[in-house]
Design an enzyme around this catalytic site. Structure first.
Site, PDB file in Angstrom:
ATOM      1  N   TYR A 142       0.845  -1.208   0.000  1.00 19.52           N
ATOM      2  CA  TYR A 142       0.000   0.000   0.000  1.00 19.52           C
ATOM      3  C   TYR A 142       0.879   1.256   0.000  1.00 19.52           C
ATOM      4  O   TYR A 142       0.683   2.165  -0.810  1.00 19.52           O
ATOM      5  CB  TYR A 142      -0.921  -0.018   1.226  1.00 19.52           C
ATOM      6  CG  TYR A 142      -1.673   1.274   1.455  1.00 19.52           C
ATOM      7  CD1 TYR A 142      -2.699   1.667   0.601  1.00 19.52           C
ATOM      8  CD2 TYR A 142      -1.349   2.108   2.525  1.00 19.52           C
ATOM      9  CE1 TYR A 142      -3.380   2.861   0.820  1.00 19.52           C
ATOM     10  CE2 TYR A 142      -2.035   3.299   2.739  1.00 19.52           C
ATOM     11  CZ  TYR A 142      -3.047   3.665   1.891  1.00 19.52           C
ATOM     12  OH  TYR A 142      -3.720   4.855   2.099  1.00 19.52           O
ATOM     13  N   ASN A 171      -4.183  10.033  10.332  1.00 19.62           N
ATOM     14  CA  ASN A 171      -5.304   9.149  10.711  1.00 19.62           C
ATOM     15  C   ASN A 171      -6.587   9.965  10.734  1.00 19.62           C
ATOM     16  O   ASN A 171      -6.797  10.764  11.648  1.00 19.62           O
ATOM     17  CB  ASN A 171      -5.069   8.553  12.110  1.00 19.62           C
ATOM     18  CG  ASN A 171      -3.980   7.517  12.086  1.00 19.62           C
ATOM     19  OD1 ASN A 171      -2.848   7.829  11.731  1.00 19.62           O
ATOM     20  ND2 ASN A 171      -4.310   6.291  12.429  1.00 19.62           N
TER      21      ASN A 171
END
Ligand code: NAD
Length: 309
Positions: A142, A171
Site C-alpha cells: 500500500y 489518521n
C-alpha cells in the site's frame, strides 16, 4: 461553476468532501466509484452525476475527464494488511488507476489534480514529527503504491504542466466512517456492540488524529490554491492510544463502556507517528481547529444515530 470529478467519492473522505464542497458552493460535482466499499446510497441526496465504474478503466476515465477543471483522486485500495497479502490488486488499483487517470487528465487539459496520499505508510518508521523532506521507506505494498502515485504526480507536473498536489493524510476520523477499520471507527463500533476493546502493547503508541471536517476544508483550500508537490495533512498533534481512550471514556456513557484488554504488542506496528503540517499551512492556509474531544463526540453521536436509524 468549477467542474470537479471525485474518484472514490462514495468513500468516507469522499462523501464528507462532497458535503464540504456543496457548503462552500460554486462546484459542479461528478463522482466515479466502483462501489467496492462506499456505495451510491452513502451520498444521500447528492444531485450531481454519479458513474459506477473503475478508475483503472482508461476509456471510461478519458470520457469522464473531458470538460473537467479539477480531479480529486480518492479511489484506492486502502487496506494495508490486504495489500501485503495481495500486492497485485493493490498495484492495479492504486498505481495503474492513478496512471490512467493522469493520462486522461493530461489529454483533457485538466487544470488541477489532487491526489490522496499517506504519510505513515510511505515513511515507515521515520522519526516523528514526520515531514515532507524525509526519505520515503514504505513497509507495505500500500505504501509503495502511494509513493509510486506521488512519483507520477510529480512527473506529470514537471513533464506536462499538470499541477498535481499529493496530500498525505494522517489518521482521519469522523462521521460517515462506519465501514472503516481505523482505530476510532473500530472502537466505536465495538463499544456499540458491547464488545471489549483490545489494545496491543501498553497503549503508549502515538498517532495524529485529524477530524474529517478539518481534512475536507484543507482539500478545498488545496483545490483553490496552485500548490504542487507533497503536503502532510494532520492535526499536527501527537496523541497516545491511552489518551484517545480517556476521551472516549468522557464521551461514551459509563454504562456503555466495555472492558479494555491489553495484549502483547504486534510485531511490525509503528509505535510513533505524527506530522509537522507547516508546509500545508504556509502553502494553502491549512488550519485544523477541531479539538479531539469535540471530534470524537461528533463521531460517537453519528454512530449512535446511525445505529438508531
Ligand atoms: N481514511 C484515512 O485515514 C486515510 C489516511 C491516509 C490516506 N487515505 C487515502 O484517502 C483516500 C480515501 O480514503 P477513504 O478513507 O475515504 O477510503 P474508503 O475506502 O472509504 O473510500 C475509497 C472509495 O474508493 C472506491 N474504490 C476503490 N477502488 C476503486 C477503483 N478501482 N475504482 C473506483 N472506485 C474505487 C471504494 O468503493 C470507496 O468508495 C484513499 O486514497 C486512501 O488511501 C485515507
Amino acid at each position: 461553476m468549477k467542474k470537479v470529478l471525485i474518484t472514490g467519492g462514495c468513500g468516507f473522505i469522499g462523501v464528507n468532501l462532497v458535503r464540504a464542497l456543496n457548503a462552500v458552493g460554486g462546484y459542479e460535482i461528478s463522482i466515479l466509484d466502483n462501489e467496492s466499499l462506499g456505495v451510491r446510497a452513502d451520498l444521500g441526496n447528492f444531485d450531481g452525476k454519479f458513474v459506477h465504474g473503475d478508475v483503472t478503466d482508461l476509456a471510461l476515465v478519458r470520457k469522464l475527464a473531458k470538460g473537467v477543471d479539477v480531479v480529486v483522486h480518492l479511489a484506492a485500495h486502502t487496506r494495508v494488511i490486504e495489500s501485503i497479502e495481495n500486492p497485485a490488486q493493490n498495484f492495479t488499483d492504486n498505481v495503474i488507476g492513478t496512471f490512467h487517470l493522469l493520462e486522461a487528465c493530461r489529454e483533457a487539459n485538466v487544470i488541477r489534480f489532487i491526489s490522496a496520499s499517506t504519510g505513515g505508510a510511505i515513511l515507515g518508521d521515520a522519526p516523528a514529527p514526520v515531514h515532507e523532506e524525509l526519505v520515503p521507506q514504505p513497509l507495505s505494498a500500500y505504501g509503495a503504491s502511494k509513493l509510486a502515485a506521488e512519483g507520477y504526480c510529480s512527473a506529470y507536473t514537471a513533464s506536462y504542466g499538470l499541477p498535481c498536489a499529493s496530500l498525505r493524510f494522517s489518521n482521519i476520523y469522523g462521521p460517515r466512517s462506519y465501514h472503516k477499520d481505523s482505530v476510532v471507527a473500530r472502537f466505536l463500533k465495538r463499544i456499540l456492540a458491547g464488545q471489549e476493546l483490545v489494545i496491543y502493547g501498553d497503549g503508549s503508541q502515538i498517532r495524529d488524529y485529524l477530524y474529517i471536517d478539518d481534512l475536507a476544508a484543507g482539500i478545498v483550500k488545496a483545490i483553490e490554491s496552485d500548490c504542487v508537490g507533497t503536503y502532510q495533512l494532520g492535526a499536527g498533534r501527537p496523541t497516545t492510544l491511552n489518551e484517545l481512550l480517556d476521551i472516549m471514556k468522557e464521551v461514551v456513557p459509563a454504562e456503555k463502556m466495555p472492558p479494555i484488554q491489553y495484549k502483547s504488542a504486534r510485531k511490525g506496528e509503528v509505535h510513533t507517528t505524527w506530522c509537522n503540517i507547516s508546509k500545508a499551512k504556509d502553502a494553502f492556509g491549512f488550519d485544523p481547529t477541531t479539538e479531539l474531544a469535540d471530534g470524537v463526540r461528533n463521531t460517537w453521536n453519528w454512530f449512535v444515530d446511525r445505529q438508531g436509524a
